[in-house]
Write a protein that holds these residues in place. Sequence first.
Motif, PDB file in Angstrom:
ATOM      1  N   GLU A 168       0.812  -1.210   0.000  1.00  0.00           N
ATOM      2  CA  GLU A 168       0.000   0.000   0.000  1.00  0.00           C
ATOM      3  C   GLU A 168       0.851   1.267   0.000  1.00  0.00           C
ATOM      4  O   GLU A 168       0.429   2.301  -0.505  1.00  0.00           O
ATOM      5  CB  GLU A 168      -0.954   0.009   1.200  1.00  0.00           C
ATOM      6  N   LYS A 169       2.050   1.183   0.553  1.00  0.00           N
ATOM      7  CA  LYS A 169       2.927   2.353   0.609  1.00  0.00           C
ATOM      8  C   LYS A 169       3.930   2.389  -0.542  1.00  0.00           C
ATOM      9  O   LYS A 169       4.557   3.439  -0.776  1.00  0.00           O
ATOM     10  CB  LYS A 169       3.675   2.377   1.942  1.00  0.00           C
ATOM     11  N   ALA A 170       4.114   1.295  -1.234  1.00  0.00           N
ATOM     12  CA  ALA A 170       5.118   1.217  -2.304  1.00  0.00           C
ATOM     13  C   ALA A 170       4.772   2.180  -3.438  1.00  0.00           C
ATOM     14  O   ALA A 170       3.632   2.267  -3.880  1.00  0.00           O
ATOM     15  CB  ALA A 170       5.207  -0.206  -2.824  1.00  0.00           C
ATOM     16  N   LEU A 171       5.789   2.894  -3.920  1.00  0.00           N
ATOM     17  CA  LEU A 171       5.629   3.816  -5.044  1.00  0.00           C
ATOM     18  C   LEU A 171       6.116   3.118  -6.311  1.00  0.00           C
ATOM     19  O   LEU A 171       7.252   2.640  -6.372  1.00  0.00           O
ATOM     20  CB  LEU A 171       6.428   5.104  -4.803  1.00  0.00           C
ATOM     21  N   VAL A 172       5.240   3.067  -7.313  1.00  0.00           N
ATOM     22  CA  VAL A 172       5.497   2.304  -8.542  1.00  0.00           C
ATOM     23  C   VAL A 172       5.652   3.262  -9.721  1.00  0.00           C
ATOM     24  O   VAL A 172       4.791   4.117  -9.948  1.00  0.00           O
ATOM     25  CB  VAL A 172       4.344   1.324  -8.831  1.00  0.00           C
ATOM     26  N   LEU A 173       6.738   3.095 -10.483  1.00  0.00           N
ATOM     27  CA  LEU A 173       6.907   3.811 -11.748  1.00  0.00           C
ATOM     28  C   LEU A 173       6.558   2.853 -12.877  1.00  0.00           C
ATOM     29  O   LEU A 173       7.235   1.841 -13.094  1.00  0.00           O
ATOM     30  CB  LEU A 173       8.335   4.320 -11.909  1.00  0.00           C
ATOM     31  N   ASP A 174       5.499   3.164 -13.599  1.00  0.00           N
ATOM     32  CA  ASP A 174       5.005   2.337 -14.699  1.00  0.00           C
ATOM     33  C   ASP A 174       5.530   2.927 -16.008  1.00  0.00           C
ATOM     34  O   ASP A 174       5.009   3.931 -16.508  1.00  0.00           O
ATOM     35  CB  ASP A 174       3.472   2.342 -14.656  1.00  0.00           C
ATOM     36  N   VAL A 175       6.578   2.315 -16.551  1.00  0.00           N
ATOM     37  CA  VAL A 175       7.261   2.832 -17.735  1.00  0.00           C
ATOM     38  C   VAL A 175       6.562   2.314 -18.993  1.00  0.00           C
ATOM     39  O   VAL A 175       6.251   1.130 -19.087  1.00  0.00           O
ATOM     40  CB  VAL A 175       8.742   2.408 -17.739  1.00  0.00           C
ATOM     41  N   ALA A 176       6.327   3.207 -19.970  1.00  0.00           N
ATOM     42  CA  ALA A 176       5.535   2.868 -21.158  1.00  0.00           C
ATOM     43  C   ALA A 176       4.182   2.319 -20.691  1.00  0.00           C
ATOM     44  O   ALA A 176       3.758   1.230 -21.069  1.00  0.00           O
ATOM     45  CB  ALA A 176       6.268   1.880 -22.061  1.00  0.00           C
TER      46      ALA A 176
END
Length: 228
Positions: free
Chosen positions: A64-72
């Motif tokens: 719930e706290k994890a920050l995700v970078l969704d590339v393309a």
Amino acid sequence: MPKFTESKLLSQLELNDSDNSAQTTDFYDNWAETYEQDTVNKLHYSSPHKLVEYLAENFVGDREKALVLDVACGTGLVAKLMEKQGFRNFVGVDSSIGMLKLAEQTELYQALHQKLLGTEALSTEPDTYDVVALSGALDVGFVPISVVREMCSTAKSGGYICISRGHHKGEQHDRFRQELEAELLLMEQQGHWSHIGTKHNQHYMEKKKVDSNVKEYIDGLVYLYRKN
């Protein structure tokens, strides 16, 4: 409407002389509205599902706290699947405004950025993300290999970098795969990250032929690393 095939997609993209050209971006802008129908429903495109499954199997931490970078990020397929696995915080990057508008409609992303990957910097904030994911786009005419190091740079120490891609056939694709895997290994040897595992995907995408109803599939791999 013409029958949509994997070869039609690849032939469109391979018309480009360089990765992430304006022509490729225009192609995705024009395709955005029917992208999910064409890939998921017609070609049984499994890259986002396999990426998220493998990541979820190996992720250690507070989802719930994890920050995700969704590339393309496209239309937001990866974020939608990760949200079902308990992840809540997403930033998306894509070259196509048309795709980003649809990703915005998912209401899952805290921010969305238009970037020509490989030309413009992926992020100005290194050591930020708990997960950096790239599904399907790492190939000839799509996203260049140079983006892999940027993905690692944007991840926090201990963060996960997950890449899913297919084994499209042809000399250019074979050479791209060899160069990519050499770079992945070099980054491991240089101490940038540790290899958690690589998972084979037998049914990455259906390889439909216009004149045949026989089902054939291309396979693929999911690569998972953790930043040192």
